[in-house]
Every structure is written in C-alpha cells, then in structure tokens.
Scaffold this motif. Structure first.
Motif, PDB file in Angstrom:
ATOM      1  N   ASP A 519       7.257  -3.726  -0.122  1.00  0.00           N
ATOM      2  CA  ASP A 519       8.232  -2.668  -0.318  1.00  0.00           C
ATOM      3  C   ASP A 519       7.503  -1.331  -0.220  1.00  0.00           C
ATOM      4  OD1 ASP A 519       6.812  -2.548  -2.664  1.00  0.00           O
ATOM      5  OD2 ASP A 519       8.412  -3.377  -3.906  1.00  0.00           O
ATOM      6  N   LEU A 520       8.216  -0.257  -0.516  1.00  0.00           N
ATOM      7  CA  LEU A 520       7.613   1.064  -0.379  1.00  0.00           C
ATOM      8  C   LEU A 520       6.455   1.272  -1.349  1.00  0.00           C
ATOM      9  CD1 LEU A 520      10.789   3.301   0.084  1.00  0.00           C
ATOM     10  CD2 LEU A 520       9.192   2.487   1.825  1.00  0.00           C
ATOM     11  N   ALA A 521       6.556   0.710  -2.550  1.00  0.00           N
ATOM     12  CA  ALA A 521       5.473   0.864  -3.520  1.00  0.00           C
ATOM     13  C   ALA A 521       4.210   0.144  -3.065  1.00  0.00           C
ATOM     14  CB  ALA A 521       5.924   0.349  -4.886  1.00  0.00           C
ATOM     15  N   SER A 522       4.338  -1.107  -2.619  1.00  0.00           N
ATOM     16  CA  SER A 522       3.163  -1.847  -2.147  1.00  0.00           C
ATOM     17  C   SER A 522       2.586  -1.229  -0.886  1.00  0.00           C
ATOM     18  CB  SER A 522       3.539  -3.305  -1.890  1.00  0.00           C
ATOM     19  OG  SER A 522       4.457  -3.408  -0.810  1.00  0.00           O
ATOM     20  N   TRP A 523       3.456  -0.683  -0.030  1.00  0.00           N
ATOM     21  CA  TRP A 523       2.982  -0.047   1.196  1.00  0.00           C
ATOM     22  C   TRP A 523       2.202   1.227   0.874  1.00  0.00           C
ATOM     23  CZ3 TRP A 523       0.891   0.335   5.426  1.00  0.00           C
ATOM     24  CH2 TRP A 523       1.072   1.352   6.348  1.00  0.00           C
ATOM     25  N   GLN A 524       2.665   1.999  -0.097  1.00  0.00           N
ATOM     26  CA  GLN A 524       1.936   3.200  -0.492  1.00  0.00           C
ATOM     27  C   GLN A 524       0.587   2.843  -1.101  1.00  0.00           C
ATOM     28  OE1 GLN A 524       4.014   5.668  -3.287  1.00  0.00           O
ATOM     29  NE2 GLN A 524       2.827   7.483  -2.793  1.00  0.00           N
ATOM     30  N   THR A 525       0.544   1.789  -1.912  1.00  0.00           N
ATOM     31  CA  THR A 525      -0.729   1.337  -2.484  1.00  0.00           C
ATOM     32  C   THR A 525      -1.698   0.910  -1.390  1.00  0.00           C
ATOM     33  OG1 THR A 525       0.427   0.598  -4.478  1.00  0.00           O
ATOM     34  CG2 THR A 525      -1.771  -0.303  -4.068  1.00  0.00           C
ATOM     35  N   THR A 526      -1.192   0.193  -0.393  1.00  0.00           N
ATOM     36  CA  THR A 526      -2.045  -0.258   0.709  1.00  0.00           C
ATOM     37  C   THR A 526      -2.611   0.927   1.483  1.00  0.00           C
ATOM     38  OG1 THR A 526      -0.687  -2.253   0.926  1.00  0.00           O
ATOM     39  CG2 THR A 526      -2.133  -1.703   2.760  1.00  0.00           C
ATOM     40  N   ARG A 527      -1.826   1.954   1.702  1.00  0.00           N
ATOM     41  CA  ARG A 527      -2.316   3.125   2.434  1.00  0.00           C
ATOM     42  C   ARG A 527      -3.421   3.837   1.674  1.00  0.00           C
ATOM     43  NH1 ARG A 527       2.762   6.657   4.226  1.00  0.00           N
ATOM     44  NH2 ARG A 527       3.380   6.172   2.076  1.00  0.00           N
ATOM     45  N   TYR A 528      -3.245   3.973   0.365  1.00  0.00           N
ATOM     46  CA  TYR A 528      -4.293   4.623  -0.426  1.00  0.00           C
ATOM     47  C   TYR A 528      -5.587   3.800  -0.406  1.00  0.00           C
ATOM     48  CZ  TYR A 528      -0.814   7.876  -2.281  1.00  0.00           C
ATOM     49  OH  TYR A 528       0.136   8.852  -2.407  1.00  0.00           O
ATOM     50  N   LEU A 529      -5.449   2.483  -0.558  1.00  0.00           N
ATOM     51  CA  LEU A 529      -6.635   1.628  -0.523  1.00  0.00           C
ATOM     52  C   LEU A 529      -7.308   1.660   0.847  1.00  0.00           C
ATOM     53  CD1 LEU A 529      -5.278  -1.454  -2.523  1.00  0.00           C
ATOM     54  CD2 LEU A 529      -6.993   0.193  -3.284  1.00  0.00           C
ATOM     55  N   LEU A 530      -6.513   1.694   1.900  1.00  0.00           N
ATOM     56  CA  LEU A 530      -7.083   1.766   3.244  1.00  0.00           C
ATOM     57  C   LEU A 530      -7.812   3.088   3.460  1.00  0.00           C
ATOM     58  CD1 LEU A 530      -7.440   0.507   6.025  1.00  0.00           C
ATOM     59  CD2 LEU A 530      -5.210   1.428   6.674  1.00  0.00           C
ATOM     60  N   LEU A 531      -7.267   4.170   2.931  1.00  0.00           N
ATOM     61  CA  LEU A 531      -7.950   5.458   3.029  1.00  0.00           C
ATOM     62  C   LEU A 531      -9.286   5.429   2.293  1.00  0.00           C
ATOM     63  CD1 LEU A 531      -7.925   8.422   3.911  1.00  0.00           C
ATOM     64  CD2 LEU A 531      -6.653   8.956   1.819  1.00  0.00           C
ATOM     65  N   VAL A 532      -9.312   4.828   1.101  1.00  0.00           N
ATOM     66  CA  VAL A 532     -10.575   4.692   0.354  1.00  0.00           C
ATOM     67  C   VAL A 532     -11.564   3.852   1.152  1.00  0.00           C
ATOM     68  CG1 VAL A 532     -11.624   3.741  -1.727  1.00  0.00           C
ATOM     69  CG2 VAL A 532      -9.491   5.033  -1.890  1.00  0.00           C
ATOM     70  N   PHE A 533     -11.081   2.774   1.763  1.00  0.00           N
ATOM     71  CA  PHE A 533     -11.965   1.902   2.555  1.00  0.00           C
ATOM     72  C   PHE A 533     -12.570   2.669   3.730  1.00  0.00           C
ATOM     73  CE2 PHE A 533     -13.012  -1.193   5.767  1.00  0.00           C
ATOM     74  CZ  PHE A 533     -13.566  -2.229   5.047  1.00  0.00           C
ATOM     75  N   LEU A 534     -11.757   3.449   4.442  1.00  0.00           N
ATOM     76  CA  LEU A 534     -12.259   4.189   5.599  1.00  0.00           C
ATOM     77  C   LEU A 534     -13.270   5.255   5.185  1.00  0.00           C
ATOM     78  CD1 LEU A 534      -8.954   4.622   7.644  1.00  0.00           C
ATOM     79  CD2 LEU A 534     -10.823   3.036   8.095  1.00  0.00           C
TER      80      LEU A 534
END
Length: 657
Positions: A519-534
């Motif tokens: 959902d939108l909440a899990s998608w937002q969490t994934t984007r933040y984690l992906l930004l930290v990973f990059l």
C-alpha cells in the motif's frame, strides 16, 4: 517558489503507459528468437575479442583480466535479469530511456537516453578504428605511413595524431546499411559473426596449444596493477555487454516480445561471457601481456609464435567481427532518437521512418556523428568513455525493478490469458461460461465457482481439480485459504498464507500476519530504505577508491566503510520485509530484492573504478544534453501538463479511469 515547484514537477513527470499502445509499433515485427540472440552477440563479440580483451590486459589488469571478465559477466548477468523483466513489462525500443520515463521521471529518462546514444556511437567508432588497424596491419602499415606523411596535427591527447580517414569511411558505409530492413540487417550481422566465430575458435585452439604458465606468474605477478586494475578492467569490459540492451531495443520489431526478450537476454549474456573468457584466457596464457600492442594486438601476438599466415587469418576474422559490431552499434541510437522524438523531447523529424520501417533522419544523424568521432578522437579515449553509460543504465534497471515490485500499482504488461478479448466496447474482458467466479460465503470463506453450460451439447469442461463437486457434474467449487477454517487459529492461517505467497522470493522469512499486499505506507517505507541503501552504497564505493595508501591514516576509511556496510545490510533487510505486488508476468527477476540490490552494489563499484577524466568527458556530453532538454524538451514534451492535454490511463485490465 512557484517557479521552482513547477520546474520540479516538470522534470519529475512520468509518462503514462497504456496496455494497448504497448503492443503497437511503427516498425515491422519480423525478428525471431534466433535473430535477437544473433543481434546481441554480433554487435558486441567482435569488439570484445579483438579490441577490449587486449586493451584491458595491456593497460589495466594484466593477467588478472580473466577475473575482470568474470566480474563484468556476473554484473551484466544480474543486471540482465532485471533488464529482462523490464523488457517484458515495457516492450519499447527506447529500453532504459523508456523504463526511466515511466517510473523515475522525465529528466532522469533524458539523461539515461542521451548517455546511451553516446555509448553506442563511441563503441561503433572504436570498432571502425580497430577495423582500420587490422586492415592496415594486413598490408604492412601502408595506410599509417601515408597518413603520417600527408596529414598530421598537434592536438591534445583526446584527439588522434592524424585524421583517421579509413574509420570515417567505414562509419559512413555502415550508417547507410542501417537503412536496410531490420531483418536484412540482422541476417548480415549474424553472417559476419559466424564467419568471425570460425576464426575465433582457431585462435583459441592455437592459444591453448602454446600455453606457458609463467605468463601468469612472472613479475609483476597475476595482479600486475593490483586489484584496482582488475576493477577498472571489469568496468571497461561492461561496454561489451551492451548487447543485452540491443536485444531489448528490438522489442518493437520482435514477433513475440514478452516471450522472446526475457529468454534472449540471459542467453546473450552467457554467450558473450563464454566467448570473452576463452579469448582472454587464451591470449594471456600464450603471450606475455607486456608485449601486446595497441594496433591489431591479436594478430601481432600470434605472429611472434611463428604461426603461419596469422596476420591474414586472424586479420580477416577481425574484419568480419568488427564490421558486425559497427553495424550492431549503429542499430540502437536511431531507435532511441525515435522514442525521444515521439515524446517531444527532441524534434519530431528524428522519429520519421522509411518504407523499410527504419528511422531515416535519426540513422543519418547518428552515422555522421560517429564518422566525425572516428575521424578525430583518440582510440583510448573512446574506450574509456564508452563504458560509463552502460553501467549507469544497468544500475538504473536494477533500481527500477525494485521500484515496480514494491509499489501498489502494477506497471507494464502482465501475463494475459488466452480467453481474454480486449476488443469489447467497455474495455472489460467478457466472462466465458466456464470461467471461474469468486464467491464470498457468509462464514468468510472464499470459493472458486465453476459452472458448465455445455452439458446439453455433450461437451464436458475441465476445471482445475475441485475440492467439492455437485452430483450433476455441472458446478464445481474450490475453497481458498485466505480465511481460516472453523476453529483454526487466525495466526496459523496467516503463517500458512505467508508461506504460500508468491511475493516472498527475497529469502527472508516474514513474521506471521505481515501485510501481503503493498500500500502507500509500505511503498513510502521502501523508497526511504532504498534511498538510504543508495547513499550508503555510494559512500562505500567512494571510500574504496579514496582508500589511503598509508596504514596509519586509514582509520577513518575503515570506520566509514564499516558504517556504510551496516547501513547497506539494514536497509536491504528492511526492503526485503516489505510486501511486493504479485502481478503475473511472463518473466520475473528471481530473488528480489537480493538480486537487484547486489547488482546496484557491483555497478556502483565499477563506476567508481573508472578514471576521473572519463567522467569529466561524460559530464561535458551530459551538460550538452541538459541544455537541449531545458531549451527544447521541457517545453515540447507531450506530457508537459495535465491541464494542456487530456491523458487517458489504462490499467492491466484495460479499465479506464
């Protein structure tokens, strides 16, 4: 403030995709599976064997160029699996440009597409200059001597010592061949590759016959330039594996793109790996790497072995292989220009096609630029710049796969059933009589209900293995496991569903009752984690390059590297615990998010290993592209504003909203 917001909205706007238009094309669908593999291998194998293998061995890695080949092959295979999924989702000729435009935004798409054009033009120029070197060697360097006497100039190191007229002529002739139909073009490329392959097999056999182990062990040893040289060699070799992008670029000219592309891309990567590994190992084991030359290195290496007519046999194979590479490399840029012109980011005239369904003006412009580049620029300069765009595109493909897997809405084409009819007036597929119906029972159970209306005609439908069946053999029901049975613990039902879910391919066992649908909440969490990973991955790559030579001053680098690795692991595990969408595709990259995250790490390391001067030259080209975008493309884009034009979206089921 308003202007800044409008600018950010403009550069971040994404292209709406239409499930119907993705199947439409301005080209002829004439390519088969074998044509795709031949186009991918033929466009890269020649320059990889006859140019890149010796250049990396001589200037970058020494005997450890064999490890460079393995590292580049693993990186390209991981990125190729991501590329294969995206090619099945969005079968368009623009490949990386299209993938970025649909998911990451317009500015990112323009930069990636602009860089891809440069990469293919430079590699085509490398193949043309190497073609002239081998031909000149076969006639005893007559052309070089004449050009040195007739025309020479004193220019910076970026330019060659004299104008390479022969390479310029080769580029012009090859650009004319690109106006042929794609079927004829692929057949010619495949024929030249086969002829070069026979010479390659003879070269490998002769090389292994003259094996001398001390060529790997004599000083300065196997790692002649250290492990950093091995990394930089792998980064340069990544341009050889751009054939994967050529396969994906033929999606609009392939008969069944969603089925053929995902299998042709890994096969192409595997064949390129085998060919390049055999050639590099045979070369380094049979010849001292210090004795390799810049001009016609393969033919000159075996001349010293006393092999009779090596200059003519290997030279002829090099001419066929490099000609196939030059032709294949000029296949992709006109199609990128066609897509960018169709989106309004470049003038519309670049998207015009001929009677043979090939881009006319785009092919002519590409050929002219490649001819000028081959005429003026230095050989080593072209090789260094050609790899950057390939690695950047592979990196963005891995990021996009993570992007489309974890967002709630599906992106691109899904696996269609054979009984769906997309020609209905309302855009909804009709239900056939034997199609299952999903029933929600009063107790919370889900049932698949099958009904057979063919009993009066004597025909019997064959539904999938029902769990309950009525006595008249006309109705079937299958109970779903989404809701617990009577008396069953709800947590046990959640664990059962979690174990059977199709979206948990990340090798991380999720806890009970974890969300199964993004959902939108899990998608937002994934984007933040992906930004930290990059960010952590970039910091780790920069630290590895800037590692100090003195052990006393390396404490800060060790600390920064440890922190970066910890953030990488934590962000990766966090991404793995997020739910993925389970849309059915013809091909899905396995072990997501492990595979794309590993691809991101390897691509970033290879980018960091490239020389700074190559990045500077690439930045100049990117700056030129940004000027064109902000002067022309941002105002002429067909997706420039929702207010200026009506945009109609279609989801996977072709429902309009």
């Amino acid at each position: 403030m308003r202007c800044c917001r409008e600018l950010l909205d403009a550069i971040g706007r994404r292209q709406p995709w239409d499930a119907r238009s993705l199947q439409q094309t301005d080209f002829r669908r004439s390519l088969s599976y074998l044509d795709l593999v031949g186009l991918g291998v033929g466009s890269c194998a020649g320059v990889g064997v006859y140019v890149m293998s010796s250049h990396v061995t001589k200037n970058e890695a020494g005997p450890s160029s064999v490890l460079s080949v393995i590292l580049a092959s693993v990186t390209s295979l991981l990125a190729g699996l991501c590329h294969a999924e995206l090619a099945g989702r969005l079968p368009r000729a623009g490949t990386g440009y299209t993938y970025c435009y649909v998911t990451l935004g317009e500015l990112c798409a323009f930069v990636v597409g602009w860089g891809m054009i440069l990469e293919h033009i430079l590699t085509a120029a490398v193949a043309a200059k190497a073609w002239g070197h081998y031909l000149d060697y076969m006639i005893n360097d007559t052309l070089t001597d004449e050009m040195d006497n007739l025309a020479s100039w004193q220019l910076p190191d970026t330019f060659s010592g004299h104008p390479d007229v022969l390479a310029c002529v080769v580029m012009l002739v090859v650009s004319l061949c690109s106006f042929l139909s794609v079927k004829v073009f692929s057949v010619l490329t495949f024929a030249f590759t086969i002829l070069s392959g026979f010479v390659l097999m003879a070269f490998v056999c002769v090389g292994y016959f003259h094996v001398q182990a001390h060529n790997w062990t004599q000083p300065p040893g196997f790692f002649a330039h250290g492990f950093s040289g091995t990394l930089s060699g792998a980064a340069l070799l990544m341009s050889v594996f751009a054939g994967l992008d050529h396969v994906a670029a033929a999606s609009q000219e392939t008969r069944e793109p969603s089925r053929h592309l995902p299998s042709a891309i890994p096969v192409t990567s595997s064949l390129l790996f085998v060919v390049l590994l055999l050639a590099t190992s045979a070369l380094t084991l049979s010849c001292p790497w210090q004795d390799l030359t810049e001009r016609a290195p393969i033919a000159r290496a075996f001349e010293s072995k006393g092999v009779y007519a090596a200059n003519h046999v290997i030279g002829a194979g090099a001419l066929f292989g490099l000609l196939a590479t030059a032709m294949g490399r000029l296949y992709h840029p006109p199609r990128i220009l066609h897509c960018m012109a169709g989106d309004g980011l470049l003038p519309a005239c670049l998207g015009k096609t001929s009677l043979a369904s090939t881009p006319v003006l785009g092919g002519l412009l590409t050929g002219m630029v490649a001819s000028v580049v081959a005429l003026t620029l230095d050989f080593s300069c072209l090789i260094e710049m050609s790899a950057i765009a390939t690695v950047v595109q592979f990196l963005t493909s891995a990021v996009i796969v993570l992007h489309v897997r974890y967002q709630p809405e599906p992106v691109g084409l899904c696996k269609e059933y054979s009984d769906l009819d997309l020609s209905t007036d309302d855009g909804l597929p009709p239900l056939r009589a034997e199609s299952p119906k999903l029933l929600l029972m009063a107790n919370g159970d889900l049932h698949l209900h099958y009904q057979n209306h063919n009993s009066s005609t004597g025909l019997q439908s064959k539904p999938p293995s029902p769990r309950s069946r009525t006595s008249n053999q006309t109705e079937f029901m299958e109970t779903s496991a989404l809701f617990p049975a009577t008396g069953e613990d709800p947590s046990a039902a959640c664990r059962r569903v979690a174990r059977s879910g199709s979206n948990f391919s990340s090798l991380v066992q999720l806890s009970s009752c974890t969300k199964l649908v993004p959902d939108l909440a899990s998608w937002q969490t994934t984007r933040y984690l992906l930004l930290v990973f990059l960010l952590a991955n970039t910091c780790l790559a920069a630290t590895s390059v800037a590692w100090p030579a003195e052990a006393e001053s390396a404490w800060w680098a060790v600390t920064l590297a440890c922190v970066s690795v910890a953030l990488l692991v934590a962000a990766g595990l966090g991404i793995a615990r997020q739910p993925q969408n389970d849309v059915r595709l013809y091909f899905k990259a396995p072990y997501v998010p492990l595979l794309p995250l590993l691809s991101v790490v390897l691509c970033t390391m290879l980018l960091a290993a490239l020389p700074a001067v190559a990045w500077l030259r690439f930045a100049v080209w990117t700056g030129l592209g940004l000027i064109i975008y902000f002067v022309y493309g941002i105002r002429k884009s067909v997706n420039r504003s929702q207010d200026d034009q009506e945009v109609v979206l279609f989801d996977i089921s072709n429902r309009t909203y």
